[in-house]
Design a protein around this motif. Structure first.
Motif, PDB file in Angstrom:
ATOM      1  N   ARG A  62       0.842  -1.198   0.000  1.00  0.00           N
ATOM      2  CA  ARG A  62       0.000   0.000   0.000  1.00  0.00           C
ATOM      3  C   ARG A  62       0.876   1.246   0.000  1.00  0.00           C
ATOM      4  O   ARG A  62       1.895   1.310   0.691  1.00  0.00           O
ATOM      5  CB  ARG A  62      -0.863  -0.021   1.266  1.00  0.00           C
ATOM      6  CG  ARG A  62      -1.643   1.220   1.544  1.00  0.00           C
ATOM      7  CD  ARG A  62      -2.298   1.135   2.943  1.00  0.00           C
ATOM      8  NE  ARG A  62      -2.857   2.403   3.314  1.00  0.00           N
ATOM      9  CZ  ARG A  62      -4.097   2.784   3.069  1.00  0.00           C
ATOM     10  NH1 ARG A  62      -4.940   1.980   2.458  1.00  0.00           N
ATOM     11  NH2 ARG A  62      -4.525   3.969   3.435  1.00  0.00           N
ATOM     12  N   ASP A  64       0.030   5.424   0.459  1.00  0.00           N
ATOM     13  CA  ASP A  64      -1.028   6.402   0.683  1.00  0.00           C
ATOM     14  C   ASP A  64      -0.455   7.802   0.724  1.00  0.00           C
ATOM     15  O   ASP A  64       0.763   7.999   0.705  1.00  0.00           O
ATOM     16  CB  ASP A  64      -1.832   6.080   1.946  1.00  0.00           C
ATOM     17  CG  ASP A  64      -1.004   6.045   3.211  1.00  0.00           C
ATOM     18  OD1 ASP A  64      -0.104   6.887   3.379  1.00  0.00           O
ATOM     19  OD2 ASP A  64      -1.275   5.186   4.070  1.00  0.00           O
ATOM     20  N   LYS A  85      -9.632   7.844  -3.579  1.00  0.00           N
ATOM     21  CA  LYS A  85     -10.001   8.626  -2.396  1.00  0.00           C
ATOM     22  C   LYS A  85     -10.579   7.690  -1.347  1.00  0.00           C
ATOM     23  O   LYS A  85     -11.462   6.885  -1.641  1.00  0.00           O
ATOM     24  CB  LYS A  85     -11.031   9.696  -2.741  1.00  0.00           C
ATOM     25  CG  LYS A  85     -10.510  10.764  -3.664  1.00  0.00           C
ATOM     26  CD  LYS A  85     -11.618  11.738  -4.038  1.00  0.00           C
ATOM     27  CE  LYS A  85     -11.129  12.728  -5.081  1.00  0.00           C
ATOM     28  NZ  LYS A  85     -12.233  13.549  -5.615  1.00  0.00           N
ATOM     29  N   GLU A  86     -10.053   7.803  -0.118  1.00  0.00           N
ATOM     30  CA  GLU A  86     -10.523   6.955   0.975  1.00  0.00           C
ATOM     31  C   GLU A  86     -11.332   7.722   2.002  1.00  0.00           C
ATOM     32  O   GLU A  86     -12.200   7.173   2.646  1.00  0.00           O
ATOM     33  CB  GLU A  86      -9.338   6.336   1.711  1.00  0.00           C
ATOM     34  CG  GLU A  86      -8.568   5.337   0.934  1.00  0.00           C
ATOM     35  CD  GLU A  86      -7.528   4.650   1.783  1.00  0.00           C
ATOM     36  OE1 GLU A  86      -6.957   5.280   2.694  1.00  0.00           O
ATOM     37  OE2 GLU A  86      -7.287   3.462   1.542  1.00  0.00           O
ATOM     38  N   GLY A  87     -10.989   8.967   2.236  1.00  0.00           N
ATOM     39  CA  GLY A  87     -11.681   9.717   3.273  1.00  0.00           C
ATOM     40  C   GLY A  87     -11.126  11.123   3.384  1.00  0.00           C
ATOM     41  O   GLY A  87     -10.323  11.556   2.559  1.00  0.00           O
ATOM     42  N   MET A 105      -5.799   9.479   0.287  1.00  0.00           N
ATOM     43  CA  MET A 105      -5.892   8.651  -0.911  1.00  0.00           C
ATOM     44  C   MET A 105      -4.880   7.523  -0.804  1.00  0.00           C
ATOM     45  O   MET A 105      -3.865   7.658  -0.106  1.00  0.00           O
ATOM     46  CB  MET A 105      -5.598   9.484  -2.167  1.00  0.00           C
ATOM     47  CG  MET A 105      -6.523  10.669  -2.349  1.00  0.00           C
ATOM     48  SD  MET A 105      -6.123  11.673  -3.815  1.00  0.00           S
ATOM     49  CE  MET A 105      -6.793  10.607  -5.102  1.00  0.00           C
ATOM     50  N   SER A 106      -5.146   6.405  -1.487  1.00  0.00           N
ATOM     51  CA  SER A 106      -4.190   5.302  -1.484  1.00  0.00           C
ATOM     52  C   SER A 106      -4.290   4.507  -2.778  1.00  0.00           C
ATOM     53  O   SER A 106      -5.261   4.616  -3.529  1.00  0.00           O
ATOM     54  CB  SER A 106      -4.435   4.370  -0.289  1.00  0.00           C
ATOM     55  OG  SER A 106      -5.618   3.624  -0.486  1.00  0.00           O
TER      56      SER A 106
END
Length: 115
Positions: A62, A64, A85-87, A105-106
């Protein structure tokens, strides 16, 4: 790991990958400090090179990053490179006398290899 970004024999920015080997992950950051090189694909090219290094040589799972919500050019670059986009972290950065929001983001290794 830090890299200087040189373009046409000038220092124009830097990229950084902060690696956590145990969790096989890293935090990515890039800054292009010379506005004359913006909108030429340089950030995308550097990001793709760093991701290749992260996944193909370091075998990370991963990568990020955090990006200011109003930095639409950077967000477009990251999405082009496969980041998702994760949060958000609401008003987590105090910049120029105002609180700003970060997007988180990751990209995961399987997403990288699908590109």
């Amino acid at each position: 790991m830090n890299w200087c970004i040189e373009y046409q024999q000038r220092f124009v920015g830097e990229a950084r990958l902060t690696v956590n080997e145990y969790d096989r992950r890293a935090r990515y950051a890039i800054g292009l400090f010379d506005s004359s090189v913006w909108n030429q694909g340089l950030g995308t090219e550097v990001t793709k090179l760093v991701l290749a290094y992260a996944f193909e040589h370091l075998h990370l799972h991963r990568v990020d990053l955090r990006v200011l919500e109003y930095n639409h050019r950077a967000i477009a670059c990251y999405e082009k490179c496969g980041f998702v986009k994760e949060g958000i972290e609401r008003e987590g950065a105090f910049i120029e006398e105002a609180f700003q929001t970060d997007l988180i983001m990751s990209i995961l290794e399987q997403e990288y290899y699908q590109l």
